[in-house]
Design an enzyme around this catalytic site. Structure first.
Site, PDB file in Angstrom:
ATOM      1  N   SER A  16       0.816  -1.211   0.000  1.00 58.27           N
ATOM      2  CA  SER A  16       0.000   0.000   0.000  1.00 58.27           C
ATOM      3  C   SER A  16       0.850   1.261   0.000  1.00 58.27           C
ATOM      4  O   SER A  16       1.930   1.308   0.595  1.00 58.27           O
ATOM      5  CB  SER A  16      -0.904   0.008   1.237  1.00 58.27           C
ATOM      6  N   GLU A  25       0.212   3.671   1.679  1.00 57.22           N
ATOM      7  CA  GLU A  25       0.252   4.155   3.062  1.00 57.22           C
ATOM      8  C   GLU A  25       1.631   3.934   3.687  1.00 57.22           C
ATOM      9  O   GLU A  25       2.004   4.626   4.629  1.00 57.22           O
ATOM     10  CB  GLU A  25      -0.816   3.444   3.899  1.00 57.22           C
ATOM     11  N   TYR A  82      -2.032   0.185  10.183  1.00 52.55           N
ATOM     12  CA  TYR A  82      -2.245  -0.456   8.879  1.00 52.55           C
ATOM     13  C   TYR A  82      -0.977  -0.359   8.028  1.00 52.55           C
ATOM     14  O   TYR A  82      -0.518  -1.348   7.443  1.00 52.55           O
ATOM     15  CB  TYR A  82      -3.415   0.228   8.170  1.00 52.55           C
TER      16      TYR A  82
END
Length: 320
Positions: free
Chosen positions: A125, A127, A149
């Protein structure tokens, strides 16, 4: 006929990927923690549930992973499973880390243990990059995760890299920026916005409450992004790729486009709620997908305004 195993087939990406692989002539098996109890609503909405073999598998249980790999004997494994919400990860950090880090490690170790010629795709990801100060992130940008996460995704990414280098596994990670579709659950802010706009236009809802709408993201169309996953496993050598549109928009602009699609001025209906703010968040998410375009021949055709319009049209059909 190739066989693909999709871990997390019930999610947005899993459903679109299953549909793509079926069209390419694959035999597709999908897993869920409890296949007998899962609704597989997304597979049904795409009309493909009956075409997929469904198995129960717990990625955090090595024996369960080993059993399924031995039973299915896949050519390709797509690891899309794990807790998928950034916001929820602040409330469930242990579950988030275990589902991704231990799950990915079990897959890698099972492939190494069986010596099977399996190609593994791991869903990473954007992120992981954290706040890049507005600079576009590519495959060489350092990770600075700012949520449980992101920490979990970064851990899984380095596990994949380690097994690729140490044991010669064909294992790669796709570092995907935000990608949306009508198959997103409503806990994702994009789907929340789309449904609210439609409901407000229909007189079924009065207001939409959001957190920080100044954040900027690189939003793409999920059905396109799964094509990049497939292409990664068709290469001669395994590698990691950033998958993005290369264009960034604010959440405010996303809201504006969504409400304009139903003939409304968003400013009359949207209000701020401080309870929806996260402990830490990324101000700007911007991707550089040059490597994917050059090596995979993949380039996003749909940008944020297109994505919003398609989500509105398809959600209107469902709601009405």
């Amino acid at each position: 006929m190739k066989t693909a195993l999709i871990c997390g087939v019930s999610g947005q990406d899993g459903a679109y990927l299953a549909d793509l692989l079926l069209k390419k002539g694959y035999s597709v098996c999908g897993t869920s923690r409890d296949a007998q109890m899962s609704s597989f609503r997304n597979l049904s909405s795409l009309g493909i549930r009956e075409k997929i073999k469904l198995e129960s598998m717990s990625l955090t249980d090595f024996r369960s992973v080993l059993q399924i790999l031995t039973k299915i004997q896949p050519d390709e494994v797509y690891n899309l499973a794990g807790q998928s919400s950034v916001g929820l990860s602040f409330e469930q950090p242990v579950e988030t880390l275990e589902s991704m880090a231990i799950g990915t490690l079990n897959l890698l170790e099972a492939i190494r243990f069986t010596k099977a010629k399996i190609k593994l795709y791991n869903a990473s990801s954007s992120e992981c990059f954290g706040d890049t100060k507005g600079l576009p992130a590519d495959e060489n940008t350092p990770f600075h995760p700012r949520s449980p996460y992101a920490v979990a995704k970064a851990t899984a990414f380095w596990e994949v890299a380690n097994y690729r280098e140490a044991y010669g596994l064909f294992a790669c990670s796709g570092i995907l920026f935000n990608h949306e579709s009508p198959l997103r659950p409503e806990r994702f802010v994009t789907q929340k916005i789309i449904k609210a706009a439609i409901n407000i236009a229909a007189g079924k809802q009065q207001k939409l409450y959001l957190g920080d709408i100044s954040i900027q993201r690189d939003w793409g169309w999920a059905a396109e992004y799964v094509e990049a996953m497939y292409l990664m496993l068709q290469q001669q050598e395994p590698d990691d790729y950033v998958i993005a549109t290369g264009e960034t928009y604010s959440l405010e602009k996303f809201v504006e486009v969504a409400f304009s699609c139903v003939g409304l001025n968003w400013q009359n209906y949207v209000e701020s709620d401080s309870n929806l703010l996260r402990p830490t968040d990324i101000a700007v998410g911007r991707g550089n997908p040059t490597k994917a375009e050059q090596k995979l021949g993949w380039k996003a055709q749909y940008k944020m305004p297109d994505v919003v319009r398609m989500m509105v049209v398809r959600n209107e059909k469902v709601i009405t």
